[in-house]
Scaffold this motif. Sequence first.
Motif, PDB file in Angstrom:
ATOM      1  N   ASP A   1       0.808  -1.225   0.000  1.00  0.00           N
ATOM      2  CA  ASP A   1       0.000   0.000   0.000  1.00  0.00           C
ATOM      3  C   ASP A   1       0.835   1.265   0.000  1.00  0.00           C
ATOM      4  O   ASP A   1       0.283   2.368   0.131  1.00  0.00           O
ATOM      5  CB  ASP A   1      -0.931   0.009   1.217  1.00  0.00           C
ATOM      6  N   SER A   2       2.141   1.153  -0.113  1.00  0.00           N
ATOM      7  CA  SER A   2       2.989   2.346  -0.078  1.00  0.00           C
ATOM      8  C   SER A   2       4.220   2.132  -0.941  1.00  0.00           C
ATOM      9  O   SER A   2       4.511   1.018  -1.376  1.00  0.00           O
ATOM     10  CB  SER A   2       3.407   2.659   1.365  1.00  0.00           C
ATOM     11  N   GLY A   3       4.944   3.212  -1.191  1.00  0.00           N
ATOM     12  CA  GLY A   3       6.146   3.153  -2.011  1.00  0.00           C
ATOM     13  C   GLY A   3       6.305   4.412  -2.825  1.00  0.00           C
ATOM     14  O   GLY A   3       5.675   5.437  -2.556  1.00  0.00           O
ATOM     15  N   GLN A   4       7.154   4.361  -3.833  1.00  0.00           N
ATOM     16  CA  GLN A   4       7.422   5.483  -4.718  1.00  0.00           C
ATOM     17  C   GLN A   4       7.034   5.117  -6.141  1.00  0.00           C
ATOM     18  O   GLN A   4       7.331   4.016  -6.620  1.00  0.00           O
ATOM     19  CB  GLN A   4       8.908   5.852  -4.674  1.00  0.00           C
ATOM     20  N   LEU A   5       6.382   6.064  -6.835  1.00  0.00           N
ATOM     21  CA  LEU A   5       5.969   5.887  -8.227  1.00  0.00           C
ATOM     22  C   LEU A   5       6.428   7.101  -9.031  1.00  0.00           C
ATOM     23  O   LEU A   5       6.495   8.217  -8.504  1.00  0.00           O
ATOM     24  CB  LEU A   5       4.450   5.738  -8.316  1.00  0.00           C
ATOM     25  N   LEU A   6       6.716   6.905 -10.300  1.00  0.00           N
ATOM     26  CA  LEU A   6       7.275   7.979 -11.118  1.00  0.00           C
ATOM     27  C   LEU A   6       6.218   8.974 -11.576  1.00  0.00           C
ATOM     28  O   LEU A   6       5.107   8.587 -11.949  1.00  0.00           O
ATOM     29  CB  LEU A   6       7.981   7.403 -12.343  1.00  0.00           C
ATOM     30  N   THR A   7       6.610  10.250 -11.574  1.00  0.00           N
ATOM     31  CA  THR A   7       5.771  11.301 -12.141  1.00  0.00           C
ATOM     32  C   THR A   7       6.466  12.031 -13.294  1.00  0.00           C
ATOM     33  O   THR A   7       5.803  12.767 -14.025  1.00  0.00           O
ATOM     34  CB  THR A   7       5.391  12.346 -11.070  1.00  0.00           C
ATOM     35  N   ALA A   8       7.775  11.821 -13.466  1.00  0.00           N
ATOM     36  CA  ALA A   8       8.467  12.542 -14.545  1.00  0.00           C
ATOM     37  C   ALA A   8       9.780  11.871 -14.897  1.00  0.00           C
ATOM     38  O   ALA A   8      10.498  11.380 -14.019  1.00  0.00           O
ATOM     39  CB  ALA A   8       8.724  13.997 -14.144  1.00  0.00           C
ATOM     40  N   THR A   9      10.099  11.874 -16.179  1.00  0.00           N
ATOM     41  CA  THR A   9      11.407  11.505 -16.717  1.00  0.00           C
ATOM     42  C   THR A   9      11.548  12.242 -18.036  1.00  0.00           C
ATOM     43  O   THR A   9      10.915  11.876 -19.026  1.00  0.00           O
ATOM     44  CB  THR A   9      11.567   9.974 -16.877  1.00  0.00           C
ATOM     45  N   PHE A  10      12.334  13.325 -18.053  1.00  0.00           N
ATOM     46  CA  PHE A  10      12.309  14.221 -19.209  1.00  0.00           C
ATOM     47  C   PHE A  10      13.600  15.010 -19.342  1.00  0.00           C
ATOM     48  O   PHE A  10      14.330  15.216 -18.367  1.00  0.00           O
ATOM     49  CB  PHE A  10      11.121  15.179 -19.107  1.00  0.00           C
ATOM     50  N   PRO A  11      13.919  15.502 -20.561  1.00  0.00           N
ATOM     51  CA  PRO A  11      15.112  16.313 -20.779  1.00  0.00           C
ATOM     52  C   PRO A  11      14.856  17.769 -20.421  1.00  0.00           C
ATOM     53  O   PRO A  11      13.753  18.286 -20.592  1.00  0.00           O
ATOM     54  CB  PRO A  11      15.359  16.159 -22.284  1.00  0.00           C
ATOM     55  N   VAL A  12      15.910  18.416 -19.924  1.00  0.00           N
ATOM     56  CA  VAL A  12      15.840  19.843 -19.579  1.00  0.00           C
ATOM     57  C   VAL A  12      16.650  20.617 -20.611  1.00  0.00           C
ATOM     58  O   VAL A  12      17.848  20.372 -20.789  1.00  0.00           O
ATOM     59  CB  VAL A  12      16.372  20.100 -18.163  1.00  0.00           C
ATOM     60  N   LEU A  13      15.999  21.548 -21.295  1.00  0.00           N
ATOM     61  CA  LEU A  13      16.613  22.298 -22.383  1.00  0.00           C
ATOM     62  C   LEU A  13      17.106  23.648 -21.884  1.00  0.00           C
ATOM     63  O   LEU A  13      16.357  24.387 -21.239  1.00  0.00           O
ATOM     64  CB  LEU A  13      15.591  22.499 -23.504  1.00  0.00           C
ATOM     65  N   GLN A  14      18.371  23.953 -22.165  1.00  0.00           N
ATOM     66  CA  GLN A  14      18.939  25.261 -21.848  1.00  0.00           C
ATOM     67  C   GLN A  14      19.800  25.716 -23.020  1.00  0.00           C
ATOM     68  O   GLN A  14      20.705  24.990 -23.443  1.00  0.00           O
ATOM     69  CB  GLN A  14      19.789  25.206 -20.577  1.00  0.00           C
ATOM     70  N   ARG A  15      19.477  26.888 -23.567  1.00  0.00           N
ATOM     71  CA  ARG A  15      20.247  27.478 -24.664  1.00  0.00           C
ATOM     72  C   ARG A  15      20.401  26.513 -25.839  1.00  0.00           C
ATOM     73  O   ARG A  15      21.480  26.377 -26.422  1.00  0.00           O
ATOM     74  CB  ARG A  15      21.614  27.942 -24.164  1.00  0.00           C
ATOM     75  N   GLY A  16      19.326  25.833 -26.164  1.00  0.00           N
ATOM     76  CA  GLY A  16      19.320  24.983 -27.333  1.00  0.00           C
ATOM     77  C   GLY A  16      19.912  23.606 -27.158  1.00  0.00           C
ATOM     78  O   GLY A  16      20.010  22.847 -28.123  1.00  0.00           O
ATOM     79  N   GLN A  17      20.323  23.258 -25.921  1.00  0.00           N
ATOM     80  CA  GLN A  17      20.892  21.936 -25.683  1.00  0.00           C
ATOM     81  C   GLN A  17      20.220  21.292 -24.472  1.00  0.00           C
ATOM     82  O   GLN A  17      19.812  21.984 -23.529  1.00  0.00           O
ATOM     83  CB  GLN A  17      22.393  22.011 -25.435  1.00  0.00           C
ATOM     84  N   PHE A  18      20.119  19.951 -24.517  1.00  0.00           N
ATOM     85  CA  PHE A  18      19.668  19.219 -23.350  1.00  0.00           C
ATOM     86  C   PHE A  18      20.858  19.057 -22.413  1.00  0.00           C
ATOM     87  O   PHE A  18      21.801  18.331 -22.723  1.00  0.00           O
ATOM     88  CB  PHE A  18      19.114  17.844 -23.747  1.00  0.00           C
ATOM     89  N   VAL A  19      20.811  19.725 -21.278  1.00  0.00           N
ATOM     90  CA  VAL A  19      21.966  19.739 -20.375  1.00  0.00           C
ATOM     91  C   VAL A  19      21.837  18.710 -19.259  1.00  0.00           C
ATOM     92  O   VAL A  19      22.849  18.247 -18.721  1.00  0.00           O
ATOM     93  CB  VAL A  19      22.178  21.138 -19.771  1.00  0.00           C
ATOM     94  N   VAL A  20      20.626  18.365 -18.877  1.00  0.00           N
ATOM     95  CA  VAL A  20      20.413  17.344 -17.850  1.00  0.00           C
ATOM     96  C   VAL A  20      19.147  16.565 -18.174  1.00  0.00           C
ATOM     97  O   VAL A  20      18.301  17.015 -18.964  1.00  0.00           O
ATOM     98  CB  VAL A  20      20.281  17.944 -16.425  1.00  0.00           C
ATOM     99  N   TRP A  21      19.056  15.375 -17.572  1.00  0.00           N
ATOM    100  CA  TRP A  21      17.817  14.607 -17.615  1.00  0.00           C
ATOM    101  C   TRP A  21      17.247  14.592 -16.198  1.00  0.00           C
ATOM    102  O   TRP A  21      17.952  14.299 -15.245  1.00  0.00           O
ATOM    103  CB  TRP A  21      18.077  13.173 -18.086  1.00  0.00           C
ATOM    104  N   GLU A  22      15.981  14.948 -16.086  1.00  0.00           N
ATOM    105  CA  GLU A  22      15.356  15.063 -14.764  1.00  0.00           C
ATOM    106  C   GLU A  22      14.392  13.913 -14.517  1.00  0.00           C
ATOM    107  O   GLU A  22      13.640  13.502 -15.409  1.00  0.00           O
ATOM    108  CB  GLU A  22      14.615  16.396 -14.633  1.00  0.00           C
ATOM    109  N   ALA A  23      14.417  13.394 -13.296  1.00  0.00           N
ATOM    110  CA  ALA A  23      13.495  12.350 -12.865  1.00  0.00           C
ATOM    111  C   ALA A  23      12.809  12.794 -11.576  1.00  0.00           C
ATOM    112  O   ALA A  23      13.438  13.425 -10.723  1.00  0.00           O
ATOM    113  CB  ALA A  23      14.231  11.036 -12.646  1.00  0.00           C
ATOM    114  N   ARG A  24      11.529  12.446 -11.448  1.00  0.00           N
ATOM    115  CA  ARG A  24      10.775  12.765 -10.238  1.00  0.00           C
ATOM    116  C   ARG A  24       9.883  11.587  -9.871  1.00  0.00           C
ATOM    117  O   ARG A  24       9.358  10.902 -10.749  1.00  0.00           O
ATOM    118  CB  ARG A  24       9.882  13.999 -10.448  1.00  0.00           C
ATOM    119  N   SER A  25       9.719  11.377  -8.577  1.00  0.00           N
ATOM    120  CA  SER A  25       8.789  10.357  -8.101  1.00  0.00           C
ATOM    121  C   SER A  25       8.074  10.868  -6.857  1.00  0.00           C
ATOM    122  O   SER A  25       8.393  11.940  -6.346  1.00  0.00           O
ATOM    123  CB  SER A  25       9.517   9.037  -7.802  1.00  0.00           C
TER     124      SER A  25
END
Length: 260
Positions: A216-240
């Motif tokens: 009945d408990s735990g962690q589930l994902l809400t995001a996995t996506f690239p972060v764009l800065q100045r025309g380039q993907f500089v990091v990949w972000e994950a959220r749960s």
Amino acid sequence: EAHPRAVATAPSFAPVHVVGGGARVNWTGAGNLLFNTSPVHGTRDWVSQSKDHLVSDAAAITSYVVFFDDPAMQYEVRAFYSSSSQTGSPPATAVGVPNGWVLAGGGCSVDWRSGFGPGAMLTGPHPIVRRDNTAVSWVCEARDMGGASPANVIAVAIGIRPAPRAAQPARMPRMCVSSVTSGAAAHPPALAPYCAASGQITGGGAKAVAPNATADSGQLLTATFPVLQRGQFVVWEARSKDHLRSSDGSVTAYASSISF
């Protein structure tokens, strides 16, 4: 919506290759959780889907597609799909790119059916990282929570190689994977930077873990996506996030980078 869906499409007016994609649920309240972030077979589309769970919580979802221009058609890109996993709880499967291909990114979809329970959500669409910080395989992991809901999953690995009959011969791409794990929290985020000095992020993934998770408990994902800065993907972000019951955990972000 309760079960929002968004599709990002690479441009059709130029010779481009889809190499990855991601999703971000813009949730409030109890939470809305990812169950699909994957390429659509035979198209330039990337589809992202999420759902509320056990309690109503409408949300919006953003889908991302990562592509690169290849005007000379020097490269070949192909999505390799796993067989559907066995229907179970929790479901998991993996797929790799064949020899001679380089892993650029990947996706994952959960096929849950309301007749089998309230639903299963993503905990781990990510590359399987080797000791040398490279990867050739992509894994898809999911789970139910707060009620049995058997489901099956499909993993997608996107490979790239020099086109066999290209007019201008191309170099074999090189890839690496960076990963960063968050600290323990109810709603942890993590950011993984690109790891190829002369390349760029082409795909990425995430893995959510709660050490004291129960049925009945735990962690589930809400995001996995690239972060764009100045025309380039500089990091990949994950959220749960935990859901309805407190359950601190961590999330790992993975960034797959390619250099040519």
